[in-house]
Design a protein around this motif. Structure first.
Motif, PDB file in Angstrom:
ATOM      1  N   ASN A   1     -39.311  -4.727   7.626  1.00  0.00           N
ATOM      2  CA  ASN A   1     -37.992  -4.710   6.970  1.00  0.00           C
ATOM      3  C   ASN A   1     -37.876  -3.513   6.038  1.00  0.00           C
ATOM      4  OD1 ASN A   1     -36.867  -6.916   8.161  1.00  0.00           O
ATOM      5  ND2 ASN A   1     -37.154  -8.312   6.425  1.00  0.00           N
TER       6      ASN A   1
ATOM      7  N   TYR B   1     -34.879  -0.881   6.709  1.00  0.00           N
ATOM      8  CA  TYR B   1     -33.727  -0.719   5.813  1.00  0.00           C
ATOM      9  C   TYR B   1     -33.887   0.446   4.843  1.00  0.00           C
ATOM     10  CZ  TYR B   1     -32.532  -5.203   7.853  1.00  0.00           C
ATOM     11  OH  TYR B   1     -32.236  -6.194   8.744  1.00  0.00           O
TER      12      TYR B   1
ATOM     13  N   ILE C   1     -30.561 -14.281   1.662  1.00  0.00           N
ATOM     14  CA  ILE C   1     -31.266 -13.613   2.769  1.00  0.00           C
ATOM     15  C   ILE C   1     -32.448 -14.423   3.284  1.00  0.00           C
ATOM     16  CG2 ILE C   1     -30.578 -11.223   2.289  1.00  0.00           C
ATOM     17  CD1 ILE C   1     -33.306 -10.912   0.887  1.00  0.00           C
TER      18      ILE C   1
ATOM     19  N   GLN D   1     -27.792 -12.612   7.545  1.00  0.00           N
ATOM     20  CA  GLN D   1     -27.927 -11.158   7.432  1.00  0.00           C
ATOM     21  C   GLN D   1     -26.865 -10.677   6.469  1.00  0.00           C
ATOM     22  OE1 GLN D   1     -27.744 -10.311  11.793  1.00  0.00           O
ATOM     23  NE2 GLN D   1     -29.638  -9.214  11.351  1.00  0.00           N
ATOM     24  N   VAL D   2     -27.225  -9.687   5.643  1.00  0.00           N
ATOM     25  CA  VAL D   2     -26.262  -9.174   4.670  1.00  0.00           C
ATOM     26  C   VAL D   2     -25.106  -8.533   5.432  1.00  0.00           C
ATOM     27  CG1 VAL D   2     -25.940  -7.544   2.771  1.00  0.00           C
ATOM     28  CG2 VAL D   2     -28.119  -8.761   3.023  1.00  0.00           C
TER      29      VAL D   2
ATOM     30  N   GLY E   1     -31.990 -12.144  11.709  1.00  0.00           N
ATOM     31  CA  GLY E   1     -32.035 -12.856  10.431  1.00  0.00           C
ATOM     32  C   GLY E   1     -32.946 -14.064  10.445  1.00  0.00           C
ATOM     33  N   MET E   2     -34.051 -13.962  11.177  1.00  0.00           N
ATOM     34  CA  MET E   2     -34.982 -15.101  11.208  1.00  0.00           C
ATOM     35  C   MET E   2     -36.237 -14.824  10.388  1.00  0.00           C
ATOM     36  SD  MET E   2     -34.843 -16.400  15.138  1.00  0.00           S
ATOM     37  CE  MET E   2     -35.145 -14.843  15.924  1.00  0.00           C
ATOM     38  N   GLY E   3     -36.612 -13.527  10.291  1.00  0.00           N
ATOM     39  CA  GLY E   3     -37.891 -13.144   9.690  1.00  0.00           C
ATOM     40  C   GLY E   3     -38.112 -13.706   8.284  1.00  0.00           C
ATOM     41  N   LEU E   4     -37.147 -13.489   7.390  1.00  0.00           N
ATOM     42  CA  LEU E   4     -37.348 -13.928   6.007  1.00  0.00           C
ATOM     43  C   LEU E   4     -37.342 -15.446   5.887  1.00  0.00           C
ATOM     44  CD1 LEU E   4     -35.324 -11.327   3.914  1.00  0.00           C
ATOM     45  CD2 LEU E   4     -37.791 -11.527   4.174  1.00  0.00           C
TER      46      LEU E   4
HETATM   47  P1  ADP Z   1     -33.470  -9.342  10.189  1.00  0.00           P
HETATM   48  O1  ADP Z   1     -34.129  -8.180   9.523  1.00  0.00           O
HETATM   49  O2  ADP Z   1     -34.023  -9.636  11.531  1.00  0.00           O
HETATM   50  O3  ADP Z   1     -31.965  -9.256  10.185  1.00  0.00           O
HETATM   51  P2  ADP Z   1     -34.639 -10.934   8.060  1.00  0.00           P
HETATM   52  O4  ADP Z   1     -34.645 -12.405   7.866  1.00  0.00           O
HETATM   53  O5  ADP Z   1     -35.947 -10.236   8.098  1.00  0.00           O
HETATM   54  O6  ADP Z   1     -33.803 -10.664   9.356  1.00  0.00           O
HETATM   55  O7  ADP Z   1     -33.754 -10.324   6.911  1.00  0.00           O
HETATM   56  C1  ADP Z   1     -32.526 -10.905   6.578  1.00  0.00           C
HETATM   57  C2  ADP Z   1     -31.561  -9.896   6.007  1.00  0.00           C
HETATM   58  O8  ADP Z   1     -32.023  -9.469   4.721  1.00  0.00           O
HETATM   59  C3  ADP Z   1     -31.468  -8.619   6.816  1.00  0.00           C
HETATM   60  O9  ADP Z   1     -30.518  -8.749   7.844  1.00  0.00           O
HETATM   61  C4  ADP Z   1     -31.042  -7.600   5.776  1.00  0.00           C
HETATM   62  O10 ADP Z   1     -29.648  -7.667   5.597  1.00  0.00           O
HETATM   63  C5  ADP Z   1     -31.708  -8.100   4.516  1.00  0.00           C
HETATM   64  N1  ADP Z   1     -32.975  -7.385   4.218  1.00  0.00           N
HETATM   65  C6  ADP Z   1     -34.234  -7.807   4.485  1.00  0.00           C
HETATM   66  N2  ADP Z   1     -35.151  -6.934   4.027  1.00  0.00           N
HETATM   67  C7  ADP Z   1     -34.459  -5.932   3.440  1.00  0.00           C
HETATM   68  C8  ADP Z   1     -34.846  -4.715   2.765  1.00  0.00           C
HETATM   69  N3  ADP Z   1     -36.120  -4.363   2.611  1.00  0.00           N
HETATM   70  N4  ADP Z   1     -33.859  -3.940   2.259  1.00  0.00           N
HETATM   71  C9  ADP Z   1     -32.567  -4.285   2.426  1.00  0.00           C
HETATM   72  N5  ADP Z   1     -32.147  -5.409   3.044  1.00  0.00           N
HETATM   73  C10 ADP Z   1     -33.069  -6.224   3.550  1.00  0.00           C
END
Ligand code: ADP
Length: 495
Positions: A398, A402, A439, A445-446, A458-461
């Motif tokens: 991530n 990003y 998030i 997802q933002v 948007g599953m990772g976090l």
């Molecule tokens: P994904 O990356 O597959 O969309 P995640 O669950 O990993 O899903 O992240 C969810 C959301 O959080 C992302 O879509 C992004 O909008 C935001 N995000 C995660 N990590 C970062 C980062 N390091 N900087 C900015 N935004 C982030």
């Protein structure tokens, strides 16, 4: 009719009425003095007695009319009395000392009568004002109550009210629709305090655990709690419940209110979605595994043909298939979390080694971004190594995804309050304060205002949070839009 006349004459019955009459006091006063003139003088004749009698009549009339018609009624009666006294002085042809003393007496009496009329009249008018004000307040309160009742009945959510004094219940029509029966007079529980119709995660709730009871007894404000409810017709429904205490001016709880939404349909849809994700990810897993197998065979075979173009194409297929497999694995994990089937295989290991390992593997995949980590110290944790590796991979990818090309990604480990804290800092797009909690939600997802799209679902976090939570740790993020983010996660330390 007779009753009407009595009411009209009774000054007490006139309290609260502010239509003070002038003609009625004038008529009665004039009649009284006319009668006195005829009766007293012509029949009694004794002047001393007559004087006392007339003063008595005047006092009675002034008190009566001041009390009936306020200051105006009292002063009018005083004026009539004084006029009559002057008439006596005139008609009996008083002269000299007698006239002077008669005028003096009249003046003194007039003054005293006025004072009396003013005092009693003022009292009467004040009482009237108070009564009117009180009536008004009561009217307004009743009007407010009616309005509130109408709103309550029209609301498309169930509303339940409980009174602290006698424990009685009240509620609206929608509430009855939700529970499928009339609202009972009291909250009922079985002897052991476990009601037969309220559940939480399939476990029967104690009556003191109900949101409305907690609000009433402990003053708790409950927001969005999900409970299950077994209706009389044996249908189980899901409710989202809010509750709050109602306090009087002395801050004492006098009642509690609860609002209930029927979310059965929502839950059903959610369950079907989960079932679908579960099924789809399982179905996708098998073909991908065999695809990978054949790709490996193809790769080996194409190496012997020495066809560079073919080799490159097969490499691309291999990469894409691996990406597909990662997505399916994430889907499977989400499904495992939802169904409570995410299991861990914990052991003791050095976190520093794991981080170094993850960085070595991920460094070649970043876009010229250097992953900096210079910790050598050992941090022992008791955890699922593979799952923690997954969290680290997610946070580092991530951070890379990003952030702009060529920026740094800094990892650190430290201990604080018997916890190991790992941080992953980037210098990328950052995350607004309002989004920082969201998030970590499933599939969140933002929303991107710049319309720049990043791949992902948007599953990772969400998975990372669940993994960390299940290790009794925490995961959070800091930073601002435009100035990068730092993700942190903590784990309990082990000796
Ligand atoms: P994904 O990356 O597959 O969309 P995640 O669950 O990993 O899903 O992240 C969810 C959301 O959080 C992302 O879509 C992004 O909008 C935001 N995000 C995660 N990590 C970062 C980062 N390091 N900087 C900015 N935004 C982030």
């Amino acid at each position: 009719m007779g009753k009407k006349i009595l009411t009209y004459l009774n000054p007490i019955a006139q309290l609260g009425h502010t239509e003070y009459s002038l003609s009625f006091p004038l008529l009665i006063n004039a009649t009284a003095y006319l009668l006195s003139e005829i009766y007293v003088y012509n029949i009694v004749g004794n002047e001393g007695l007559v004087g006392t009698y007339i003063i008595f009549v005047s006092v009675a009339l002034i008190i009566y009319f001041a009390f009936r018609d306020g200051i105006r009624g009292g002063l009018l009666s005083t004026a009539t009395a004084v006029t009559y006294y002057l008439y006596i002085l005139y008609s009996r042809e008083y002269t000299g000392m007698r006239l002077i003393s008669g005028l003096e007496t009249t003046a003194i009496l007039g003054f005293m009568f006025s004072l009396m009329a003013l005092t009693i009249g003022w009292l009467k008018q004040t009482i009237d004002q108070l009564i009117i004000r009180e009536k008004h307040a009561r009217y307004e309160a009743e009007e407010g109550k009616v309005q509130l009742q109408t709103i309550l009945q029209q609301l498309p959510v169930g509303v339940l009210l409980i009174n602290k004094k006698d424990g009685t219940l009240d509620g609206n029509k929608h509430m009855e629709k939700i529970i499928g029966s009339k609202i009972p007079k009291y909250l009922t529980a079985e002897n052991n305090g476990r009601p037969h119709f309220a559940f939480k995660n399939n476990i029967r709730m104690l009556s003191k655990e109900w949101p409305i009871v907690r609000a009433l007894s402990k003053g708790e404000v409950v927001a969005g709690e999900e409970i299950e409810f077994l209706r009389r017709d044996k249908r189980k429904i899901y409710l989202r419940v809010n509750a709050a205490p109602i306090k009087n001016n002395n801050k004492e709880i006098i009642a509690a209110v609860s609002t209930l939404y029927d979310i059965t349909q929502e839950k059903d849809l959610e369950r079907r979605k989960d079932d679908f994700i579960n099924m789809a990810s399982h179905e996708l897993k098998t073909p991908i595994t065999s695809m990978k197998l054949y790709i490996e065979m193809l790769l080996r075979w194409s190496k012997s043909t020495k066809n560079e173009r073919l080799l490159k194409m097969i490499h691309t297929i291999k990469n894409q298939t691996e990406r597909l497999q990662e997505l399916v694995n994430d889907l499977l994990d989400v499904s495992r979390i939802q169904t409570g089937k995410l299991y861990f295989n914990k052991s003791k290991f050095n976190l520093t080694d794991l981080i170094t390992e993850a960085i070595e593997l991920l460094q070649p995949t970043t876009r010229n971004q250097e992953i900096i980590f210079d910790t050598k110290r050992k941090f022992t944790v008791f955890a699922d190594r593979f799952r923690l590796y997954q969290v680290l991979t997610n946070l580092i990818t991530n951070a890379s995804k990003y952030s702009p090309e060529g920026s740094d990604i800094i990892l650190k480990v430290q201990t604080k309050d018997k916890k190991v804290i790992v941080s992953v800092k980037d210098f990328g797009i950052g995350i607004g304060k309002d989004q920082q909690k969201k998030i970590f939600d499933r599939l969140y997802q933002v929303p991107d205002i710049t319309e720049k799209t990043f791949p992902g679902l948007g599953m990772g976090l969400y998975i990372s949070r669940e993994i960390i939570k299940r290790h009794k740790g925490n995961i959070w993020v800091k930073g601002k839009v435009g100035s990068g983010s730092t993700f942190y996660f903590s784990l309990p330390t082990v000796q």
